[in-house]
Design a protein around this motif. Structure first.
Motif, PDB file in Angstrom:
ATOM      1  N   LYS A  41       0.834  -1.206   0.000  1.00 13.87           N
ATOM      2  CA  LYS A  41       0.000   0.000   0.000  1.00 13.87           C
ATOM      3  C   LYS A  41       0.872   1.262   0.000  1.00 13.87           C
ATOM      4  O   LYS A  41       1.854   1.349   0.728  1.00 13.87           O
ATOM      5  CB  LYS A  41      -0.889  -0.002   1.248  1.00 13.87           C
ATOM      6  CG  LYS A  41      -1.680  -1.294   1.453  1.00 13.87           C
ATOM      7  CD  LYS A  41      -3.015  -1.192   0.742  1.00 13.87           C
ATOM      8  CE  LYS A  41      -3.757  -2.515   0.707  1.00 13.87           C
ATOM      9  NZ  LYS A  41      -3.795  -3.273   1.921  1.00 13.87           N
ATOM     10  N   LYS A  56       1.882   5.123   0.788  1.00 10.41           N
ATOM     11  CA  LYS A  56       1.767   5.981   1.965  1.00 10.41           C
ATOM     12  C   LYS A  56       1.188   7.352   1.569  1.00 10.41           C
ATOM     13  O   LYS A  56       1.395   7.808   0.438  1.00 10.41           O
ATOM     14  CB  LYS A  56       3.144   6.197   2.596  1.00 10.41           C
ATOM     15  CG  LYS A  56       3.814   4.928   3.094  1.00 10.41           C
ATOM     16  CD  LYS A  56       3.086   4.372   4.300  1.00 10.41           C
ATOM     17  CE  LYS A  56       3.879   3.313   5.022  1.00 10.41           C
ATOM     18  NZ  LYS A  56       5.171   3.756   5.544  1.00 10.41           N
ATOM     19  N   LYS A 116      -3.839   4.327   8.850  1.00  6.20           N
ATOM     20  CA  LYS A 116      -2.602   3.735   9.404  1.00  6.20           C
ATOM     21  C   LYS A 116      -1.429   3.829   8.423  1.00  6.20           C
ATOM     22  O   LYS A 116      -0.287   3.593   8.820  1.00  6.20           O
ATOM     23  CB  LYS A 116      -2.842   2.288   9.827  1.00  6.20           C
ATOM     24  CG  LYS A 116      -3.164   1.337   8.702  1.00  6.20           C
ATOM     25  CD  LYS A 116      -3.362  -0.079   9.220  1.00  6.20           C
ATOM     26  CE  LYS A 116      -3.766  -0.973   8.060  1.00  6.20           C
ATOM     27  NZ  LYS A 116      -4.088  -2.324   8.453  1.00  6.20           N
ATOM     28  N   HIS A 117      -1.703   4.189   7.176  1.00 12.28           N
ATOM     29  CA  HIS A 117      -0.625   4.352   6.192  1.00 12.28           C
ATOM     30  C   HIS A 117      -0.338   5.828   5.914  1.00 12.28           C
ATOM     31  O   HIS A 117       0.324   6.162   4.932  1.00 12.28           O
ATOM     32  CB  HIS A 117      -0.964   3.613   4.895  1.00 12.28           C
ATOM     33  CG  HIS A 117      -1.098   2.136   5.087  1.00 12.28           C
ATOM     34  ND1 HIS A 117      -2.003   1.368   4.397  1.00 12.28           N
ATOM     35  CD2 HIS A 117      -0.458   1.290   5.929  1.00 12.28           C
ATOM     36  CE1 HIS A 117      -1.904   0.105   4.807  1.00 12.28           C
ATOM     37  NE2 HIS A 117      -0.978   0.044   5.729  1.00 12.28           N
ATOM     38  N   ALA A 163       3.516  -0.037   2.596  1.00  9.86           N
ATOM     39  CA  ALA A 163       3.155  -0.852   3.751  1.00  9.86           C
ATOM     40  C   ALA A 163       2.548  -2.173   3.314  1.00  9.86           C
ATOM     41  O   ALA A 163       1.929  -2.251   2.243  1.00  9.86           O
ATOM     42  CB  ALA A 163       2.157  -0.086   4.608  1.00  9.86           C
TER      43      ALA A 163
END
Ligand code: B16
Ligand code: MG
Length: 221
Positions: free
Chosen positions: A2, A4, A163-164, A219
């Protein structure tokens, strides 16, 4: 894997507009017959305009009608606008352009997450608006930091899971908001003040490209 997302606060991270907010609040305090110090102005960092006026009136022990309150909000902002009118690229904080350029070269999505209702014209004046894919400012949020709303809206617009996302912030309330949003909080300022920040740097000149490269790593999960 993923991608950021990167979210920048404005005042104290990209430019130092706190000095202009201070001059405008001090002028109003003096008109109302009391002093307002630079130490007291620290309480105003990252705080909405409405809440700042409430605190100012508490400091001066001034009670106001709704009409007076509204009038002073406008008066303060007009004074503030007269200062930011003269802003240009020389007011960008050290190494901010390097960091923005590095992230852009790596195709990272970037948003602004600020409490200020004047964020867009300030970015325009200093010539940095084009780096930002989205602007989330005091006009878009209903809940002030430390509520995570401003950063969650930014993550949503960037299309990146909270969270990213990485948040650059100079105010304790902003670090708390980023942590509550489950984002990676990066404090810009004094580490003894910005307790709770995942990482902290005195300013962007202390943050090298290797650190940024680490933040950019896609991520998993
Ligand atoms: P305005 P930030 C914040 O900007 C300032 O730190 C804070 O002092 C100010 O009261 C607030 O913006 C609202 O600004 O009056 O222009 O709407 O740090 O969240 O970028
Ligand atoms: Mg700030």
């Amino acid at each position: 894997m993923k991608q950021k997302g990167f979210i920048f606060d404005l005042d104290g991270v990209i430019v130092d507009t706190a000095k202009y907010h201070y001059l405008a609040w001090k002028k109003l305090a003096n008109e109302l017959g009391f002093e307002f110090t630079e130490e007291q102005n620290e309480l105003f960092k990252g705080v909405s305009r409405k809440r700042c006026l409430e605190i100012l009136l508490e400091i001066g022990k001034v009670t106001a009608t709704q009409a007076q309150f509204d009038y002073w909000m406008v008066e303060k902002n007009e004074d503030y606008l007269s200062y930011i009118e003269k802003m240009d690229a020389s007011e960008i904080l050290p190494d901010v352009p390097r960091v923005l350029k590095f992230l852009k070269q790596h195709r990272a999505p970037i948003a602004l997450g600020s409490a200020s209702k004047n964020a867009r014209p300030i970015l325009e004046k200093v010539g940095l608006l084009s780096y930002f894919d989205h602007i989330v400012d005091g006009n878009s949020v209903t809940k002030a930091k430390p509520d995570p709303e401003v950063f969650l809206i930014a993550a949503d617009l960037l299309g990146v899971a909270p969270k990213h996302c990485v948040v650059f912030e100079d105010a304790l309330a902003g670090i708390e908001a980023a942590n509550r949003a489950q984002m990676v909080s990066v404090g810009i300022g004094d580490a003894t003040v910005l307790t709770g920040a995942r990482h902290c740097f005195a300013n962007f000149t202390e943050m090298d490209n290797a650190f940024l490269q680490g933040l950019l790593q896609p991520a998993t999960g």
